[in-house]
Design a protein around this motif. Structure first.
Motif, mmCIF file in Angstrom:
data_model
loop_
_atom_site.group_PDB
_atom_site.id
_atom_site.type_symbol
_atom_site.label_atom_id
_atom_site.label_comp_id
_atom_site.label_asym_id
_atom_site.label_seq_id
_atom_site.Cartn_x
_atom_site.Cartn_y
_atom_site.Cartn_z
ATOM 1 N N LYS A 46 -12.093 -7.425 -15.239
ATOM 2 C CA LYS A 46 -10.700 -7.451 -14.809
ATOM 3 C C LYS A 46 -10.144 -6.025 -14.724
ATOM 4 N N GLY A 47 -10.426 -5.222 -15.756
ATOM 5 C CA GLY A 47 -9.929 -3.853 -15.755
ATOM 6 C C GLY A 47 -10.511 -3.034 -14.615
ATOM 7 N N THR A 48 -11.804 -3.227 -14.336
ATOM 8 C CA THR A 48 -12.448 -2.475 -13.268
ATOM 9 C C THR A 48 -11.877 -2.852 -11.911
ATOM 10 N N PHE A 49 -11.704 -4.163 -11.683
ATOM 11 C CA PHE A 49 -11.138 -4.600 -10.408
ATOM 12 C C PHE A 49 -9.682 -4.166 -10.270
ATOM 13 N N ASN A 50 -8.930 -4.231 -11.368
ATOM 14 C CA ASN A 50 -7.540 -3.771 -11.311
ATOM 15 C C ASN A 50 -7.476 -2.300 -10.947
ATOM 16 N N LYS A 51 -8.383 -1.510 -11.533
ATOM 17 C CA LYS A 51 -8.442 -0.086 -11.196
ATOM 18 C C LYS A 51 -8.831 0.099 -9.741
ATOM 19 N N LEU A 52 -9.767 -0.751 -9.305
ATOM 20 C CA LEU A 52 -10.244 -0.655 -7.928
ATOM 21 C C LEU A 52 -9.122 -0.927 -6.936
ATOM 22 N N PHE A 53 -8.281 -1.938 -7.247
ATOM 23 C CA PHE A 53 -7.230 -2.327 -6.321
ATOM 24 C C PHE A 53 -5.883 -1.684 -6.634
ATOM 25 N N ALA A 54 -5.855 -0.889 -7.717
ATOM 26 C CA ALA A 54 -4.589 -0.241 -8.071
ATOM 27 C C ALA A 54 -4.120 0.679 -6.949
ATOM 28 N N ASN A 55 -5.089 1.280 -6.244
ATOM 29 C CA ASN A 55 -4.754 2.198 -5.164
ATOM 30 C C ASN A 55 -4.716 1.512 -3.803
ATOM 31 N N SER A 56 -4.927 0.179 -3.789
ATOM 32 C CA SER A 56 -4.833 -0.524 -2.506
ATOM 33 C C SER A 56 -3.379 -0.550 -2.061
ATOM 34 N N PHE A 57 -3.204 -0.445 -0.755
ATOM 35 C CA PHE A 57 -1.864 -0.412 -0.156
ATOM 36 C C PHE A 57 -1.046 0.780 -0.648
ATOM 37 N N THR A 58 -1.751 1.817 -1.155
ATOM 38 C CA THR A 58 -1.021 3.022 -1.560
ATOM 39 C C THR A 58 -0.360 3.633 -0.333
ATOM 40 N N GLY A 59 0.907 3.962 -0.463
ATOM 41 C CA GLY A 59 1.657 4.520 0.659
ATOM 42 C C GLY A 59 2.267 3.479 1.554
ATOM 43 N N VAL A 60 1.900 2.201 1.354
ATOM 44 C CA VAL A 60 2.453 1.121 2.172
ATOM 45 C C VAL A 60 3.734 0.620 1.516
ATOM 46 N N ASP A 61 4.839 0.710 2.229
ATOM 47 C CA ASP A 61 6.109 0.182 1.735
ATOM 48 C C ASP A 61 6.346 -1.243 2.209
ATOM 49 N N VAL A 62 5.831 -1.568 3.392
ATOM 50 C CA VAL A 62 5.953 -2.920 3.939
ATOM 51 C C VAL A 62 4.659 -3.248 4.681
ATOM 52 N N GLY A 63 4.191 -4.472 4.512
ATOM 53 C CA GLY A 63 3.015 -4.937 5.232
ATOM 54 C C GLY A 63 3.360 -6.116 6.120
ATOM 55 N N VAL A 64 2.773 -6.157 7.305
ATOM 56 C CA VAL A 64 3.008 -7.248 8.254
ATOM 57 C C VAL A 64 1.677 -7.935 8.516
ATOM 58 N N SER A 65 1.663 -9.263 8.415
ATOM 59 C CA SER A 65 0.430 -10.031 8.599
ATOM 60 C C SER A 65 0.788 -11.454 9.008
ATOM 61 N N PRO A 66 -0.206 -12.261 9.480
ATOM 62 C CA PRO A 66 0.070 -13.670 9.812
ATOM 63 C C PRO A 66 0.562 -14.441 8.587
ATOM 64 N N SER A 67 1.477 -15.363 8.786
ATOM 65 C CA SER A 67 2.088 -16.103 7.673
ATOM 66 C C SER A 67 1.083 -16.975 6.943
ATOM 67 N N SER A 68 0.176 -17.606 7.680
ATOM 68 C CA SER A 68 -0.742 -18.555 7.071
ATOM 69 C C SER A 68 -2.102 -17.952 6.748
ATOM 70 N N GLY A 69 -2.293 -16.675 7.045
ATOM 71 C CA GLY A 69 -3.598 -16.080 6.848
ATOM 72 C C GLY A 69 -4.558 -16.412 7.965
ATOM 73 N N ARG A 70 -4.112 -17.156 8.964
ATOM 74 C CA ARG A 70 -4.940 -17.525 10.109
ATOM 75 C C ARG A 70 -4.286 -16.996 11.368
ATOM 76 N N GLY A 71 -4.881 -17.243 12.485
ATOM 77 C CA GLY A 71 -4.320 -16.787 13.737
ATOM 78 C C GLY A 71 -4.969 -15.508 14.215
ATOM 79 N N ALA A 72 -4.514 -15.031 15.371
ATOM 80 C CA ALA A 72 -5.128 -13.869 15.993
ATOM 81 C C ALA A 72 -4.787 -12.587 15.267
ATOM 82 N N GLY A 73 -3.629 -12.512 14.605
ATOM 83 C CA GLY A 73 -3.217 -11.309 13.897
ATOM 84 C C GLY A 73 -1.876 -10.819 14.395
ATOM 85 N N VAL A 74 -1.658 -9.510 14.278
ATOM 86 C CA VAL A 74 -0.399 -8.895 14.697
ATOM 87 C C VAL A 74 -0.579 -8.335 16.106
#
Length: 841
Positions: A46-74
């Motif tokens: 858990k600690g290793t994965f948390n460290k791994l993803f701690a820097n994910s989306f760094t610098g991202v203030d807002v993310g845009v993606s499909p509502s259902s996780g499906r579809g063609a995308g943005v």
């Protein structure tokens, strides 16, 4: 004053019996090591994965993606609109997909379960975050240049300037130059990250008009305000989330995924603890029995019952604390060993140091201390209640209290468990039936534990007849094995519990493999299959190349279609080709026609959804296209296929081009075709795609069976640790038994027994106890494994297979283990000096 004297007596008693103290500490340590080891291992992950993803989306203030996780995308046409939202500083697109990196020797780099993905290299001027540092080389600039992570470069033996190939399943094989090798903050096991220049990555991993998601960096505005502004310009089917939300969701998804591992390991830790509890209880029962004269002497000189009991519990508390501390240390060692093993087999887990949380230390100490005190409580009460004069007259420490009450309670508990098991076996619902059988197993298992002292006299009495060739040595071993049936039962039941689980899982695993074989034999009429043994699916280009091989009669591609039906997420199969040529599909009503806007559904789906032939259903993607299909037939449920089937044209209409994959391709040879020649042609056609395998039905069954074997291997490994504890418990019990019977052994030696005869007696006694425990475990495991299999017959376990050969091998191993466990105690017993032993008080 009296309390201080009793404390000194307790502590000096511990120091005076070092062997006994060591054996007791080992039993407590074993009981707590696996619980603490489970916590350490899962906390580390858990600690290793948390460290791994701690820097994910760094610098991202807002993310845009499909509502259902499906579809063609943005849609890419939305990017200028997003750039124009007040407060938006920068917009960064994300596009990725599975890839296969080819190493220096021309072989595919295997990630061992870790992702192998391609994506976009964003230079500093276009990235919301600081790009990774280079170990060597530079960023990609030309279309045929890529950068790879250092872990992948090491596995592939590639460096800056190396020429190699990258397989993108939806596009084909690419010749590329590695322009640089970048370093990640956290080493991620077998992870392969191949990054392309932006334009090339969008060509490879998007449909040209959509991207998977968009990250937005803000300026002069908080995340929530910027999110609300962005949300107002989004079309239906898209959503905006703050960067904090995205990071929290990623962390929660990791914890949810790891929770199964946590529960899984803790379940085995609790099994080990239960097994260890039997050992601890056995140990203290024997220790108190050996000290009954000593405790009686304390009573005679003025100690009351409460003081005697407190004295024993004080010793147990000291042993519990020390043993728990040792168990925590051993648990760290187990976690380290498990991690090293998973790294050695290429599991793809991220690298990181072990995590020893305060909670682990607290739980380990509390569990070990509580189990030790509870185990010592009953023996201490018996010792305190024994009249001093009667105790000092006792020649041996063994107790011979009646088993009548325990046997009656055990019979009642087992009867309740048997009743629950019967109700579960006749239940028509698989879920409730399995639950009732599980409760029945607890009842029957608990009842068997209570009945095992009485059973030991009967079973060991019968087993003892096998020892007739050993003469008086065999008779003495049989007598010793049942002299104290409570102790024998507690020692054997630790092994019973381990073999119960192992043999039960063996039945389910053997039945699963037999069921898979039966499905392939009965339902698959194809001669060959195209599959992969990696996370990357079969490239459509490989299927097209194989379909053109001379001698191919029928060629069917199977795809997984993820869509929405009536606003609900759904997943089914899509096929290109005539599926009935390669699969024996039984139609219950209607016809198997998929031409145009048609679909067929399974019997279970028809019943649960209340769908009927002729009914029209709309399949759609959020923000994308939709297709309205008509149900033309209902087929019998089969484990080979999902709940509904549509045509490949519908699949391609609803799925973006960058996600067109084949799950498997099924091939049937044309009449009068040399199958060996056809196979050579298929292998030659798919060889340029590296990961594609051509398998016949036997090999296909073997691949499916190997997946079950892999899971069973993990289960057997973890359960094997519980069995190791049981074996060490036998060693512990026998060693203490030798101490307890020291005068008896001395008398045997004095009347002419040879050292070899003494050793043989201990060997045979241990073997009888081990075989008794194994027989109980196998009887329960095979019975309940068969019952669980029968209950789940409609969930894929249609064939029952009892692995009799494996069960017999378990029994033989148990007998061998019993002898091996007795080696040290037997040698110790044989070295007993007759005169010194007889002279002991």
């Amino acid at each position: 004053m009296a309390g201080g004297v009793m404390r000194r007596v307790s502590l000096r008693n511990l120091a005076a019996h070092k062997v006994r103290l060591a054996l007791t500490l080992i039993s407590v340590m074993l009981g707590t090591a696996f619980v603490s080891g489970s916590f350490v291992f899962t906390d580390t992950l858990k600690g290793t994965f948390n460290k791994l993803f701690a820097n994910s989306f760094t610098g991202v203030d807002v993310g845009v993606s499909p509502s259902s996780g499906r579809g063609a995308g943005v849609p890419t046409e939305l990017l200028p609109v997003l750039q124009g939202v007040p407060g938006v500083r920068a917009v960064q697109v994300s596009a990725s997909g599975p890839v296969v990196l080819i190493d220096r020797d021309g072989k595919a780099v295997k990630g061992g379960g870790a992702p192998s993905v391609g994506g976009i290299w964003s230079p500093a001027g276009e990235s919301l975050d600081t790009p990774p540092l280079f170990e060597s080389g530079r960023a990609p600039s030309a279309r045929d240049e890529v950068v790879i992570n250092s872990g992948a470069a090491e596995k592939a033996h590639l460096g800056a300037g190396s020429r190699t190939k990258v397989l993108v399943p939806t596009v084909g094989m690419l010749d590329v130059t590695v322009s640089g090798v970048y370093r990640t903050d956290t080493q991620t096991g077998g992870y392969v990250g191949v990054l392309f220049p932006r334009a090339e990555a969008l060509r490879l991993f998007s449909d040209g008009s959509h991207v998977a998601s968009v990250g937005i960096g803000g300026s002069g505005v908080d995340q929530k305000t910027l999110r609300d502004r962005v949300a107002r310009v989004l079309p239906a089917g898209l959503q905006a989330k703050t960067g904090d939300q995205l990071r929290a969701e990623t962390k929660n998804s990791v914890e949810t995924a790891l929770s199964f591992v946590n529960y899984f390991l803790l379940a085995f830790g609790m099994i080990a603890l239960v097994v260890g509890t039997f050992i601890i209880y056995n140990t203290f029962s024997m220790i108190v029995a050996q000290r009954v004269r000593e405790l009686a002497l304390l009573r005679a000189v003025g100690a009351d019952r409460r003081q005697v009991r407190r004295s024993v519990l004080l010793e147990a508390g000291v042993i519990g604390l020390i043993g728990s501390a040792l168990g925590i240390a051993a648990g760290v060692g187990l976690a380290y060993g498990l991690r090293a093993f998973l790294d050695a087999i290429g599991s793809g887990l991220p690298e990181g140091g072990l995590t020893l949380a305060p909670r682990t230390i607290i739980v380990g100490i509390v569990v070990g201390l509580v189990v030790t005190l509870l185990s010592a409580n009953a023996p201490s009460r018996r010792a305190a209640k024994t009249p001093p004069v009667a105790a000092m007259r006792a020649e041996f420490a063994s107790t011979g209290t009646s088993l009548r009450r325990r046997t009656l309670i055990g019979a009642a508990v087992a009867a309740v468990g048997a009743a629950l098991t019967t109700f579960g076996a006749v239940s028509s619902d698989a879920g409730s039936g399995a639950s009732l059988i599980g409760l029945g197993l607890l009842g029957v298992g608990g009842g068997t534990m209570l009945l095992s002292p009485a059973l030991s006299r009967v079973v060991i009495g019968i087993l003892g007849r096998v020892l007739h060739p050993f003469g008086s040595v065999g008779r003495l071993a049989r007598t010793n094995a049942v002299r104290n049936p409570r102790r024998t039962a507690a020692t054997a039941f630790a092994l019973t519990l381990g073999l119960l689980l192992v043999s039960g899982i063996a039945v389910i695993g053997a039945s699963a493999k037999k069921s898979i074989n039966a499905i392939v034999d009965n339902d698959v009429t194809a001669d060959f299959m195209l599959t992969t043994q990696s996370e990357v699916p079969v490239p459509p280009a490989a299927a097209q190349a194989a379909s053109a091989v001379p001698g191919v009669g029928s060629f069917v591609q199977v795809h997984a279609l993820q869509t929405r039906i009536d606003r609900t997420n759904a997943e089914g199969d899509a096929v290109d080709g005539n599926l009935t040529d390669v699969v024996a599909l039984k139609m219950l009503s209607g016809t198997f026609t998929l031409a145009g806007e048609q679909m067929v559904i399974s019997q279970k789906t028809a019943e649960s959804k209340k769908w009927t032939i002729g009914q029209r259903l709309t399949l759609s993607q959020p923000g994308g296209v939709s297709r309205t299909l008509t149900i033309t037939g209902i087929y019998a449920d089969t484990q080979l296929l999902r709940s509904w089937i549509v045509s490949g044209d519908v699949y391609r209409a609803l799925t973006p081009k960058d996600r067109w994959f084949d799950e498997v391709a099924l091939i049937r040879a044309a009449p009068d075709t040399d199958q060996a020649a056809l196979r050579r042609g298929l292998e030659q056609a798919t060889d340029p795609f590296y990961i594609v395998q051509v398998q016949d039905r036997e090999q296909f069954k073997g691949q499916l069976g190997s997946q079950i074997n892999g899971l069973l291997g993990v289960l057997y490994g973890l359960l094997g640790l519980a069995i190791v504890i049981a074996i060490l418990g036998i060693i512990n019990t026998l060693a203490l038994s030798v101490i307890e019977r020291r005068r008896e052994i001395g008398m045997l030696r004095a009347v002419g027994a040879q050292r070899a005869q003494v050793r043989r007696t201990i060997y045979l006694e241990s073997m009888l106890i081990a075989v008794f425990g194994a027989l109980l475990g196998l009887a329960l495991g095979l019975t309940f494994g068969a019952l669980f299999t029968r209950t789940l017959r409609n969930e894929g376990l249609g064939s029952l297979q009892i692995p009799w050969g494996q069960a017999l091998s378990f029994l033989v191993v148990a007998a061998a283990v019993g002898v091996l466990a007795a080696l040290w105690p037997a040698i110790r017993a044989a070295r007993t000096k007759p005169l010194e032993a007889i002279a002991e008080p």
